[in-house]
Design a protein around this motif. Structure first.
Motif, PDB file in Angstrom:
ATOM      1  N   ASN A 214      -2.557   1.912   7.205  1.00  0.00           N
ATOM      2  CA  ASN A 214      -1.241   2.393   7.644  1.00  0.00           C
ATOM      3  C   ASN A 214      -0.327   2.647   6.447  1.00  0.00           C
ATOM      4  OD1 ASN A 214      -1.888   2.350  10.373  1.00  0.00           O
ATOM      5  ND2 ASN A 214      -1.088   0.290  10.684  1.00  0.00           N
ATOM      6  N   GLY A 215      -0.389   1.754   5.447  1.00  0.00           N
ATOM      7  CA  GLY A 215       0.406   1.958   4.228  1.00  0.00           C
ATOM      8  C   GLY A 215      -0.017   3.207   3.476  1.00  0.00           C
ATOM      9  N   LEU A 216      -1.338   3.458   3.403  1.00  0.00           N
ATOM     10  CA  LEU A 216      -1.824   4.686   2.770  1.00  0.00           C
ATOM     11  C   LEU A 216      -1.317   5.918   3.523  1.00  0.00           C
ATOM     12  CD1 LEU A 216      -5.533   3.746   1.982  1.00  0.00           C
ATOM     13  CD2 LEU A 216      -3.634   3.908   0.360  1.00  0.00           C
ATOM     14  N   GLN A 217      -1.357   5.847   4.845  1.00  0.00           N
ATOM     15  CA  GLN A 217      -0.864   6.971   5.643  1.00  0.00           C
ATOM     16  C   GLN A 217       0.626   7.200   5.395  1.00  0.00           C
ATOM     17  OE1 GLN A 217      -2.906   9.071   7.627  1.00  0.00           O
ATOM     18  NE2 GLN A 217      -1.040  10.270   7.292  1.00  0.00           N
TER      19      GLN A 217
ATOM     20  N   ALA B 261      -9.675  12.019   1.855  1.00  0.00           N
ATOM     21  CA  ALA B 261      -9.388  13.394   1.438  1.00  0.00           C
ATOM     22  C   ALA B 261      -8.128  13.451   0.565  1.00  0.00           C
ATOM     23  CB  ALA B 261      -9.229  14.288   2.663  1.00  0.00           C
ATOM     24  N   HIS B 262      -7.296  12.407   0.648  1.00  0.00           N
ATOM     25  CA  HIS B 262      -6.090  12.300  -0.185  1.00  0.00           C
ATOM     26  C   HIS B 262      -6.295  11.301  -1.321  1.00  0.00           C
ATOM     27  CE1 HIS B 262      -3.454  14.749   2.348  1.00  0.00           C
ATOM     28  NE2 HIS B 262      -4.161  14.275   3.348  1.00  0.00           N
ATOM     29  N   LYS B 263      -7.549  11.078  -1.697  1.00  0.00           N
ATOM     30  CA  LYS B 263      -7.940  10.229  -2.836  1.00  0.00           C
ATOM     31  C   LYS B 263      -7.668   8.746  -2.625  1.00  0.00           C
ATOM     32  CE  LYS B 263      -7.368  14.020  -6.024  1.00  0.00           C
ATOM     33  NZ  LYS B 263      -6.605  14.595  -7.084  1.00  0.00           N
ATOM     34  N   ALA B 264      -7.650   8.304  -1.371  1.00  0.00           N
ATOM     35  CA  ALA B 264      -7.455   6.881  -1.100  1.00  0.00           C
ATOM     36  C   ALA B 264      -8.612   6.077  -1.685  1.00  0.00           C
ATOM     37  CB  ALA B 264      -7.359   6.639   0.406  1.00  0.00           C
ATOM     38  N   VAL B 265      -8.280   4.905  -2.214  1.00  0.00           N
ATOM     39  CA  VAL B 265      -9.279   4.010  -2.802  1.00  0.00           C
ATOM     40  C   VAL B 265      -9.846   3.115  -1.708  1.00  0.00           C
ATOM     41  CG1 VAL B 265      -9.631   2.129  -4.462  1.00  0.00           C
ATOM     42  CG2 VAL B 265      -8.078   4.026  -5.014  1.00  0.00           C
TER      43      VAL B 265
ATOM     44  N   GLN C 184      -3.246   5.545  -5.806  1.00  0.00           N
ATOM     45  CA  GLN C 184      -2.688   4.483  -6.630  1.00  0.00           C
ATOM     46  C   GLN C 184      -2.884   3.104  -6.008  1.00  0.00           C
ATOM     47  OE1 GLN C 184       1.396   5.730  -7.222  1.00  0.00           O
ATOM     48  NE2 GLN C 184       0.885   6.365  -9.294  1.00  0.00           N
ATOM     49  N   ALA C 185      -2.877   3.019  -4.694  1.00  0.00           N
ATOM     50  CA  ALA C 185      -3.023   1.736  -4.012  1.00  0.00           C
ATOM     51  C   ALA C 185      -4.496   1.335  -3.971  1.00  0.00           C
ATOM     52  CB  ALA C 185      -2.465   1.828  -2.593  1.00  0.00           C
ATOM     53  N   ALA C 186      -4.732   0.040  -3.875  1.00  0.00           N
ATOM     54  CA  ALA C 186      -6.093  -0.483  -3.710  1.00  0.00           C
ATOM     55  C   ALA C 186      -5.973  -1.849  -3.046  1.00  0.00           C
ATOM     56  CB  ALA C 186      -6.801  -0.615  -5.052  1.00  0.00           C
ATOM     57  N   MET C 187      -7.031  -2.248  -2.317  1.00  0.00           N
ATOM     58  CA  MET C 187      -7.012  -3.547  -1.657  1.00  0.00           C
ATOM     59  C   MET C 187      -8.382  -4.209  -1.764  1.00  0.00           C
ATOM     60  SD  MET C 187      -6.379  -4.687   2.321  1.00  0.00           S
ATOM     61  CE  MET C 187      -7.935  -4.020   2.881  1.00  0.00           C
ATOM     62  N   ALA C 188      -8.342  -5.489  -2.077  1.00  0.00           N
ATOM     63  CA  ALA C 188      -9.543  -6.311  -2.042  1.00  0.00           C
ATOM     64  C   ALA C 188      -9.355  -7.362  -0.952  1.00  0.00           C
ATOM     65  CB  ALA C 188      -9.759  -7.005  -3.387  1.00  0.00           C
TER      66      ALA C 188
ATOM     67  N   ALA D 145       0.840  -1.202   0.000  1.00  0.00           N
ATOM     68  CA  ALA D 145       0.000   0.000   0.000  1.00  0.00           C
ATOM     69  C   ALA D 145       0.875   1.253   0.000  1.00  0.00           C
ATOM     70  CB  ALA D 145      -0.946  -0.004   1.199  1.00  0.00           C
ATOM     71  N   ALA D 146       1.940   1.231   0.788  1.00  0.00           N
ATOM     72  CA  ALA D 146       2.850   2.383   0.843  1.00  0.00           C
ATOM     73  C   ALA D 146       3.543   2.609  -0.499  1.00  0.00           C
ATOM     74  CB  ALA D 146       3.886   2.180   1.951  1.00  0.00           C
ATOM     75  N   ALA D 147       3.725   1.534  -1.275  1.00  0.00           N
ATOM     76  CA  ALA D 147       4.344   1.642  -2.599  1.00  0.00           C
ATOM     77  C   ALA D 147       3.321   1.976  -3.690  1.00  0.00           C
ATOM     78  CB  ALA D 147       5.066   0.334  -2.943  1.00  0.00           C
ATOM     79  N   GLY D 148       2.048   2.027  -3.313  1.00  0.00           N
ATOM     80  CA  GLY D 148       1.004   2.355  -4.284  1.00  0.00           C
ATOM     81  C   GLY D 148       0.636   1.196  -5.186  1.00  0.00           C
ATOM     82  N   ILE D 149       0.846  -0.025  -4.714  1.00  0.00           N
ATOM     83  CA  ILE D 149       0.575  -1.219  -5.521  1.00  0.00           C
ATOM     84  C   ILE D 149      -0.722  -1.871  -5.052  1.00  0.00           C
ATOM     85  CG2 ILE D 149       1.411  -3.525  -6.132  1.00  0.00           C
ATOM     86  CD1 ILE D 149       4.257  -2.366  -5.843  1.00  0.00           C
TER      87      ILE D 149
END
Length: 181
Positions: free
Chosen positions: A78-81, A161-165, A92-96, A52-56
């Motif tokens: 936490n990775g998004l943060q 607010a930072h466009k998190a998916v 850029q990151a996303a999680m299912a 998530a921190a790498a945007g993958i």
């Protein structure tokens, strides 16, 4: 749509190998709709934050409990943060969360049926009978409800607010084994 792609099983217990393999795969594939699957083990949770921190984007594969789903959600957030703290795009990151509902029931139903048969009184036997074939779907509903609750939090609002998916659930109903006998 998104396409979930499995990883070799030999990576299941190697957190540094998981995020390295997923990163390499994602960057080489150049298809941004691919979501490599990360195993739902402790090492997978560790890799989830790194990814998530790498945007993958990735899929937490094999989720069978609310606790494990929550572990992955926490790692993802936490990775998004971590991305936001570095002034990187959180979008850029996303999680299912991939939950094999059918496998849960396929594994638990024989146990529940055996307990039903050996129950000392009819009311206990009836309780086991009610559970057969329903544990997977009930768990899926609770995981989905937990996720909705998490997405209605002040913490998620800050990430959004930072466009998190938003993380999402993928429920599958395949049987425990695809083996043909």
């Amino acid at each position: 749509g998104r396409v979930l792609v499995g990883l070799p099983p030999c990576l299941a217990c190697l957190a540094d190998k998981i995020d390295g393999e997923v990163s390499d795969f994602y960057l080489e594939a150049k298809a941004r709709n691919l979501m490599p699957e990360v195993p739902a083990c402790d090492e997978g949770v560790k890799a989830a934050r790194t990814l998530a921190a790498a945007g993958i984007p990735f899929a937490a594969s094999g989720i069978i409990s609310r606790k494990r789903a929550d572990d992955f959600c926490e790692a993802y957030m936490n990775g998004l943060q971590d991305r936001i703290d570095k002034d990187l795009d959180a979008g850029q990151a996303a999680m299912a969360l991939h939950m094999p509902v059918g496998r849960i029931d396929a594994h638990l139903d024989p146990v529940l049926d055996e307990r039903r048969k050996s129950a000392p009184i009819e009311t206990i036997s009836a309780a086991y009978r009610v559970l057969i074939g329903r544990v997977g779907v009930s768990t899926a509903k609770m995981i989905h409800r937990d996720l909705k609750r998490r997405l209605n939090s002040a913490r998620w609002d800050l990430l959004a607010a930072h466009k998190a998916v938003k993380p999402f659930c993928v429920f599958t109903f395949e049987p425990a084994s695809q083996d043909k006998k």
